[in-house]
Design a protein around this motif. Sequence first.
Motif, PDB file in Angstrom:
ATOM      1  N   VAL A 183       0.855  -1.179   0.000  1.00 33.30           N
ATOM      2  CA  VAL A 183       0.000   0.000   0.000  1.00 33.30           C
ATOM      3  C   VAL A 183       0.892   1.231   0.000  1.00 33.30           C
ATOM      4  CG1 VAL A 183      -1.886   1.201   1.169  1.00 33.30           C
ATOM      5  CG2 VAL A 183      -1.685  -1.273   1.353  1.00 33.30           C
ATOM      6  N   GLU A 184       0.562   2.224  -0.825  1.00 33.38           N
ATOM      7  CA  GLU A 184       1.393   3.412  -0.924  1.00 33.38           C
ATOM      8  C   GLU A 184       1.263   4.269   0.329  1.00 33.38           C
ATOM      9  OE1 GLU A 184      -0.111   5.200  -4.440  1.00 33.38           O
ATOM     10  OE2 GLU A 184       1.127   4.004  -5.755  1.00 33.38           O
ATOM     11  N   GLY A 185       2.314   5.042   0.629  1.00 37.16           N
ATOM     12  CA  GLY A 185       2.255   5.941   1.764  1.00 37.16           C
ATOM     13  C   GLY A 185       3.490   6.810   1.859  1.00 37.16           C
ATOM     14  N   THR A 186       3.292   8.134   2.056  1.00 37.01           N
ATOM     15  CA  THR A 186       4.459   9.003   2.104  1.00 37.01           C
ATOM     16  C   THR A 186       4.389  10.108   3.147  1.00 37.01           C
ATOM     17  OG1 THR A 186       3.515  10.405   0.373  1.00 37.01           O
ATOM     18  CG2 THR A 186       5.041   8.680  -0.325  1.00 37.01           C
ATOM     19  N   ARG A 187       3.224  10.629   3.545  1.00 33.26           N
ATOM     20  CA  ARG A 187       3.183  11.822   4.400  1.00 33.26           C
ATOM     21  C   ARG A 187       3.358  11.443   5.859  1.00 33.26           C
ATOM     22  NH1 ARG A 187       1.356  16.934   3.339  1.00 33.26           N
ATOM     23  NH2 ARG A 187       2.134  16.422   1.282  1.00 33.26           N
ATOM     24  N   ALA A 188       2.306  11.041   6.543  1.00 29.06           N
ATOM     25  CA  ALA A 188       2.513  10.431   7.843  1.00 29.06           C
ATOM     26  C   ALA A 188       3.295   9.142   7.596  1.00 29.06           C
ATOM     27  CB  ALA A 188       1.172  10.131   8.517  1.00 29.06           C
ATOM     28  N   THR A 189       4.168   8.785   8.552  1.00 24.75           N
ATOM     29  CA  THR A 189       4.976   7.584   8.353  1.00 24.75           C
ATOM     30  C   THR A 189       4.133   6.362   8.667  1.00 24.75           C
ATOM     31  OG1 THR A 189       6.985   8.783   8.936  1.00 24.75           O
ATOM     32  CG2 THR A 189       7.089   6.389   8.997  1.00 24.75           C
ATOM     33  N   ASN A 194      -1.207  19.329   9.256  1.00 22.69           N
ATOM     34  CA  ASN A 194      -0.027  18.694   8.667  1.00 22.69           C
ATOM     35  C   ASN A 194       1.048  19.713   8.353  1.00 22.69           C
ATOM     36  OD1 ASN A 194      -1.427  19.866   6.438  1.00 22.69           O
ATOM     37  ND2 ASN A 194      -0.282  18.561   5.027  1.00 22.69           N
ATOM     38  N   THR A 195       1.067  20.820   9.107  1.00 23.03           N
ATOM     39  CA  THR A 195       2.072  21.848   8.880  1.00 23.03           C
ATOM     40  C   THR A 195       3.448  21.350   9.297  1.00 23.03           C
ATOM     41  OG1 THR A 195       1.557  22.746  11.056  1.00 23.03           O
ATOM     42  CG2 THR A 195       0.450  23.747   9.170  1.00 23.03           C
ATOM     43  N   THR A 196       4.486  22.090   8.929  1.00 20.62           N
ATOM     44  CA  THR A 196       5.846  21.746   9.344  1.00 20.62           C
ATOM     45  C   THR A 196       5.936  21.808  10.861  1.00 20.62           C
ATOM     46  OG1 THR A 196       6.741  22.673   7.312  1.00 20.62           O
ATOM     47  CG2 THR A 196       8.274  22.354   9.148  1.00 20.62           C
ATOM     48  N   PRO A 197       6.381  20.735  11.514  1.00 25.17           N
ATOM     49  CA  PRO A 197       6.374  20.723  12.977  1.00 25.17           C
ATOM     50  C   PRO A 197       7.392  21.668  13.576  1.00 25.17           C
ATOM     51  CG  PRO A 197       7.457  18.767  12.112  1.00 25.17           C
ATOM     52  CD  PRO A 197       6.848  19.484  10.938  1.00 25.17           C
ATOM     53  N   THR A 231       4.291  17.449  17.394  1.00 24.95           N
ATOM     54  CA  THR A 231       3.912  16.383  16.476  1.00 24.95           C
ATOM     55  C   THR A 231       2.786  16.873  15.588  1.00 24.95           C
ATOM     56  OG1 THR A 231       4.520  14.661  18.059  1.00 24.95           O
ATOM     57  CG2 THR A 231       3.071  14.025  16.263  1.00 24.95           C
ATOM     58  N   THR A 232       2.968  16.795  14.284  1.00 15.49           N
ATOM     59  CA  THR A 232       1.917  17.100  13.326  1.00 15.49           C
ATOM     60  C   THR A 232       1.786  15.900  12.394  1.00 15.49           C
ATOM     61  OG1 THR A 232       3.291  18.048  11.573  1.00 15.49           O
ATOM     62  CG2 THR A 232       2.685  19.518  13.397  1.00 15.49           C
ATOM     63  N   GLN A 233       0.816  15.942  11.492  1.00 18.98           N
ATOM     64  CA  GLN A 233       0.700  14.859  10.517  1.00 18.98           C
ATOM     65  C   GLN A 233       1.966  14.743   9.674  1.00 18.98           C
ATOM     66  OE1 GLN A 233      -1.625  12.497   9.602  1.00 18.98           O
ATOM     67  NE2 GLN A 233      -3.085  12.939  11.248  1.00 18.98           N
ATOM     68  N   ALA A 234       2.759  15.805   9.592  1.00 16.53           N
ATOM     69  CA  ALA A 234       3.970  15.769   8.770  1.00 16.53           C
ATOM     70  C   ALA A 234       5.067  14.900   9.370  1.00 16.53           C
ATOM     71  CB  ALA A 234       4.498  17.187   8.543  1.00 16.53           C
ATOM     72  N   ASN A 235       5.073  14.691  10.697  1.00 17.17           N
ATOM     73  CA  ASN A 235       6.108  13.829  11.286  1.00 17.17           C
ATOM     74  C   ASN A 235       5.513  12.735  12.174  1.00 17.17           C
ATOM     75  OD1 ASN A 235       5.332  15.409  13.469  1.00 17.17           O
ATOM     76  ND2 ASN A 235       7.412  15.761  14.228  1.00 17.17           N
ATOM     77  N   LEU A 236       4.220  12.515  12.046  1.00 19.25           N
ATOM     78  CA  LEU A 236       3.550  11.477  12.817  1.00 19.25           C
ATOM     79  C   LEU A 236       3.997  10.095  12.362  1.00 19.25           C
ATOM     80  CD1 LEU A 236       1.283  10.805  14.896  1.00 19.25           C
ATOM     81  CD2 LEU A 236      -0.314  10.827  12.965  1.00 19.25           C
ATOM     82  N   LYS A 237       4.265   9.212  13.323  1.00 20.38           N
ATOM     83  CA  LYS A 237       4.620   7.819  13.021  1.00 20.38           C
ATOM     84  C   LYS A 237       3.454   6.911  13.396  1.00 20.38           C
ATOM     85  CE  LYS A 237       8.315   7.652  15.570  1.00 20.38           C
ATOM     86  NZ  LYS A 237       9.560   7.171  16.214  1.00 20.38           N
TER      87      LYS A 237
END
Length: 319
Positions: free
Chosen positions: A45-51, A154-157, A162-168
Amino acid sequence: MLLAAGLLAACTADDGGSDVPDGGRGANGTQQTEITLHADVHRMVEGTRATTIDNATGLQAQDIRIDAYFHGTETAYLDGVKLHYDTDAWKFWAASAETHYYWPIEGSVYSGSTVSSLDFVGYCPFDLSNTCIALDTYNGTGLSLTCTGLPVVNTTPGEGQTTQANLKEFLWAYTTNKTKDDNPVTMSFAHPFARIKFHVSGSDVTVNSVTISDVKNNGTCTFDGSAITWTPSGDPANLVITGTPATGDTPYIVIPQTFASDLTFTVNASWNDWGDTPVEHTLSTTVSVSWQAGYSYTYTFNISPDDLTVNVTNFTEQW
């Protein structure tokens, strides 16, 4: 979708009435057999934004925490040991080197408990930073966690944010009542969260932001090895995703929940009305939404100058 891990078993102990998880030979000289683990993912499954952890390669990039308890008790046999993928196999790891763990001998005594079988717990990633997860104390019958402040932007943290941009993404596994005779013990890593993605129909429209109203981003969750149950909590907030989110392959993680009424989707998009300069437009519509654990939802936007429709019927899949 479950991420499967097979725990290849082993047994051991000494005859002095206690078992040593990392021993190599019992007191009677019997050679012990070590525990090993194999992990895999059955679906790409593809995925790139949240880890997100979507395939075997993604899982192998993470360290996994493994706990083991004497069956039906809160007595730990393995406590927070690390599983690490090295070269071509999963190995237990301490510092920067491989280590070994072994099964206890059935009927022996360990920390006041008579050994029968083990209940295994797996958590991924090993380091829970930027997961918004706190693990609750193991109760001997299942797993539970508390999620606090799952990001709705999802802004730059910023520092420590923690934002959607660096969420694991967090995954867990639970299998019970296993002995050395169950070789290999299989652990299936499950997704407790849901995932959403956005897509725009047509190449002449650029989506600048998507806002979904009244989403809860706190809650508690339990897992008995098969059923995942969420209790969302707190005040709802708007989920605001900016920066051309409607690419179709960019995931965002949300707490599974059922809503009492349809949610408002507001989309800011740009397209050429006249001439060569794109013009921004803001359109809204209501959508019937329900998010289940372990499912991925793709919302497709069909946009015209005065209308927005959202299609999800054919884009829901088990993750």
